[in-house]
Scaffold this motif. Structure first.
Motif, mmCIF file in Angstrom:
data_model
loop_
_atom_site.group_PDB
_atom_site.id
_atom_site.type_symbol
_atom_site.label_atom_id
_atom_site.label_comp_id
_atom_site.label_asym_id
_atom_site.label_seq_id
_atom_site.Cartn_x
_atom_site.Cartn_y
_atom_site.Cartn_z
ATOM 1 N N UNK A 137 21.665 32.329 87.341
ATOM 2 C CA UNK A 137 22.957 31.829 86.876
ATOM 3 C C UNK A 137 23.300 30.607 87.728
ATOM 4 N N UNK A 140 28.405 30.596 89.058
ATOM 5 C CA UNK A 140 29.024 31.911 89.220
ATOM 6 C C UNK A 140 29.537 32.138 90.643
ATOM 7 N N UNK A 143 33.128 32.712 92.057
ATOM 8 C CA UNK A 143 33.854 33.970 91.873
ATOM 9 C C UNK A 143 33.564 34.960 92.996
ATOM 10 N N UNK A 144 32.619 34.612 93.865
ATOM 11 C CA UNK A 144 32.357 35.497 95.007
ATOM 12 C C UNK A 144 33.520 35.395 95.979
ATOM 13 N N UNK A 211 32.422 33.705 82.139
ATOM 14 C CA UNK A 211 31.727 34.133 80.924
ATOM 15 C C UNK A 211 30.422 33.352 80.829
ATOM 16 N N UNK B 189 40.914 38.676 82.632
ATOM 17 C CA UNK B 189 40.513 39.464 83.792
ATOM 18 C C UNK B 189 39.456 38.740 84.633
ATOM 19 N N UNK B 190 39.400 39.129 85.889
ATOM 20 C CA UNK B 190 38.473 38.479 86.830
ATOM 21 C C UNK B 190 37.253 39.375 87.068
ATOM 22 N N UNK B 191 36.141 38.781 87.528
ATOM 23 C CA UNK B 191 34.947 39.611 87.767
ATOM 24 C C UNK B 191 35.084 40.462 89.035
ATOM 25 N N UNK B 192 36.025 41.359 88.992
ATOM 26 C CA UNK B 192 36.323 42.243 90.124
ATOM 27 C C UNK B 192 36.241 43.686 89.624
ATOM 28 N N UNK B 216 21.448 39.121 91.162
ATOM 29 C CA UNK B 216 22.063 38.001 90.424
ATOM 30 C C UNK B 216 23.533 38.263 90.134
ATOM 31 N N UNK B 217 23.992 39.490 90.391
ATOM 32 C CA UNK B 217 25.415 39.806 90.210
ATOM 33 C C UNK B 217 26.151 39.854 91.553
ATOM 34 N N UNK B 218 25.635 39.154 92.537
ATOM 35 C CA UNK B 218 26.262 39.204 93.869
ATOM 36 C C UNK B 218 27.654 38.597 93.877
ATOM 37 N N UNK B 219 27.980 37.834 92.860
ATOM 38 C CA UNK B 219 29.318 37.234 92.811
ATOM 39 C C UNK B 219 30.383 38.226 92.367
ATOM 40 N N UNK B 221 32.895 41.077 92.784
ATOM 41 C CA UNK B 221 33.618 41.625 93.931
ATOM 42 C C UNK B 221 33.989 43.082 93.664
ATOM 43 N N UNK B 223 36.436 46.167 94.952
ATOM 44 C CA UNK B 223 37.681 46.339 95.713
ATOM 45 C C UNK B 223 38.018 47.825 95.836
ATOM 46 N N UNK B 313 30.902 42.275 79.986
ATOM 47 C CA UNK B 313 32.079 41.460 80.327
ATOM 48 C C UNK B 313 31.726 39.968 80.267
#
Lengths: 260, 379
Positions: A137, A140, A143-144, A211, B189-192, B216-219, B221, B223, B313
């Protein structure tokens, strides 16, 4: 109908151009929200014009418009020409060998309505090899947690340290181009980076929509970035990287002389 | 007329004029938000609004109502209006009860049930977590043995359970009401991922496995939702695109309902007792799960399910049947329903108490009358 125009620049015919173009145009046709207009900005190359004339535009025929660019037909020049022709408040662009995801314009509309102050929206880009296999990606990372000052936004500080953003598919408020300039044709390799630096320097909010909005074919033979990769040495790459950091203070496209 | 008869008549008069206290024994969480305590406060709040004298009863005088150097108090995590509700301290000897009063004891305080068996008031157990109902009770001991027959609980499944363990219990079901500030987010919504887990080690394990398997989804978060003020909690949940719930011992399961109310899809480990909003057991004994969340019995599958939900999502593809199921459940468990249920339940309890006292009074008067007649005859 969307208030976003899709600009698709194309300047020459190469191997598989028609197949790639078909895929790109289909991705526009498959949008959940129909764009106001699909602007095909092309050069005056005869073979290309013949291809576009005979091309099957499918359902996009109702809103496609061919725009011949007799000026600068570099990638940046083609985009700038498209922006000139755009009649909507926002536009996006699509490279002829890439695809928009079906939700991209719909997502753009949603985010525009919630964040009207944002001048540039970037998608999360799905990078693939020419065979369509996933590589990574891009965009992205903002957003971290703690990556940028505000989650989801690219700010100037972030750009000083991190240049790996892809602005393909970005949705831009035309007004910010009017105010702060378009893509610089004198910038090579890092014109994307310079553009983002310039926007953030001028306090234009740049937000990444979380997205998958854009499928980017990476490392395609004949693509602009493959050309750069093949022709530029690391010293030259570094020059353009540094040059972007010097040029973003100016809205106008100044002359740049490459020096080692 | 004997003093006993006089006391009963006074108690009945107090009941009829709502001149009595309802004391809710509550632990001091020392500023840590706890759903069961929040529910007690909701009962106290509604009862006071309905004209009852309801109190939060605590053991020590230093009960934490306001923030100090060690963290939040009730005012901070629940709200000022909750801190302003009537409170009474046992240490300060503010608990003085008669036959018209009510003492509500949380299920975990078996010791208190034993200690108060000679109190003249009506005692009721508030059962929110079935797992703790045998705490402090010895082998073979039951609540009835110490004079407690009435139970208020939050679900029919817990009602069935408690009645199967303590036979003959008179159980009232009063579901939890979720505050009105648990609403849908107006913004995207946010990627949280918001996580609620009874055992915090489960959170760490899930996050570590997720990042390991899906770099690859390390972004994304994660909570941990514990320790937040209620309204902040609602805001954070509203922002999140996904909730994850791990609580094997849950009696009701507030977190998933809060997720649904904030339009946040929820992935959950099916607890030992299936909550009624999650599903039911059919005539063949099979569990039928509702489509209002993604439910699994396999804890190890959670990172993979979360990854699937992240993909959906990012592609804008959260299934419609899931959002429909969420919306259906989210219409329930409102504060208005809670208010109505509190009114009905406690009115019934008070009416039952009135009948009990009237029956007792009649018996006492009959006994005294017989005694007087006998004395007259003997004379």
């Amino acid at each position: 109908m969307s208030k976003i125009t899709v600009i698709l620049p194309i300047h020459t015919v190469q191997n598989n151009t028609e197949a790639y173009l078909k895929r790109a145009v289909d991705s526009v046709a498959n949008q959940k929200t129909t764009p106001k207009e699909l602007l095909i900005v092309h050069s005056n190359e005869t073979e290309l014009k013949e291809l576009l004339t005979s091309f099957d535009w499918g359902t996009t025929k109702d809103y496609v418009r061919l725009v011949e660019n007799t000026g600068d037909t570099s990638f940046q020049g083609q985009i700038n020409k498209g922006v000139e022709e755009t009649t909507t408040e926002y536009f996006t662009f699509l490279e002829c060998d890439d695809e928009l995801s079906t939700i991209w314009l719909e997502s753009g509309e949603e985010y525009i309505s919630h964040y009207p102050e944002v001048g540039v929206f970037l998608p999360i880009v799905f990078e693939t090899n020419p065979e369509g296999q996933f590589i990574s990606f891009t965009n992205e990372a903002v957003w971290a947690k703690d990556f940028s000052e505000e989650m989801g936004y690219i700010d100037n500080n972030v750009l000083q340290n991190f240049a790996n953003f892809n602005f393909d598919g970005m949705i831009v408020k035309k007004e910010v181009i009017d105010n702060f300039g378009g893509l610089k044709t004198n910038m090579k390799l890092t014109f994307t980076y310079e553009f983002l630096l310039r926007m953030t320097y001028n306090s234009v909010p740049v937000k990444v929509i979380p997205k998958l909005g854009y499928k980017h074919t990476n490392t395609r033979e004949g693509s602009l970035f493959m050309e750069y990769k093949e022709t530029m040495d690391p010293i030259q790459s570094r020059f353009w990287q540094n040059q972007a950091k010097k040029e973003y203070f100016w809205s106008e496209d100044r002359e740049i002389t490459y020096e080692q | 007329m004997s003093e006993q008869v006089e006391n009963l008549k006074t108690a009945l008069s107090k009941i009829k004029s709502k001149d009595f206290g309802i004391y809710f024994y509550t632990i001091d969480t020392k500023g840590n938000p706890v759903a069961s305590v929040a529910n007690i406060y909701e009962h106290v709040k509604v009862l006071n609004e309905l004209g009852y004298r309801a109190y939060v009863l605590h053991q020590q005088n230093d009960y934490k109502l306001y923030e100090d150097e060690n963290g939040m108090g009730i005012a901070n995590w629940l709200g000022e209006e909750y801190a302003n509700l009537p409170h009474a301290s046992i240490e300060a000897q503010q608990l003085q009860v008669g036959p018209s009063d009510f003492l509500i004891i949380p299920e975990a305080f078996g010791g208190l049930i034993k200690e108060t068996q000679n109190f003249p008031c009506k005692r009721i157990v508030l059962l929110q977590a079935y797992e703790y109902m045998l705490e402090d009770l010895g082998l073979g001991e039951s609540w009835q043995q110490f004079g407690v027959n009435d139970v208020i609980t939050t679900s029919n499944t817990q009602k069935d359970y408690v009645e199967s363990v303590f036979r003959g219990t008179n159980t009232h079901v009063l579901p939890v009401g979720i505050p009105d500030y648990f609403t849908k987010n107006e913004k995207p919504k946010k990627p949280i991922v918001a996580i609620s887990a009874r055992d915090k080690r489960e959170i760490l394990k899930l996050v570590k496995v997720f990042y390991q398997k899906y770099p690859h989804y390390k972004f994304i978060t994660f909570r941990d939702m514990s320790g937040m003020a209620r309204e902040t909690f609602a805001t954070e949940l509203r922002d999140s695109f996904l909730g994850v719930w791990v609580d094997d011992l849950a009696g009701f399961g507030t977190f998933p309902i809060e997720c649904m109310k904030t339009n946040t899809p929820v992935v959950g480990k099916i607890p030992r007792m299936v909550p009624e909003w999650m599903g039911y057991t059919d005539e063949n004994g099979n569990t039928q799960l509702n489509e209002n969340g993604v439910w699994t019995s396999n804890l190890n599958a959670l990172p993979d399910i979360v990854a699937t939900m992240v993909g959906l999502y990012l592609e804008g593809g959260i299934p419609q049947n899931l959002t429909n199921g969420m919306e259906e459940t989210a219409t329930k468990y409102t504060t208005e329903e809670l208010r109505n249920n509190v009114e009905t339940t406690y009115t019934n309890i008070v009416n039952q108490r009135q009948v009990e006292l009237e029956t007792l009074l009649t018996r006492l008067e009959e006994t005294e009358s017989t005694k007087t007649e006998t004395e007259v005859t003997n004379n």
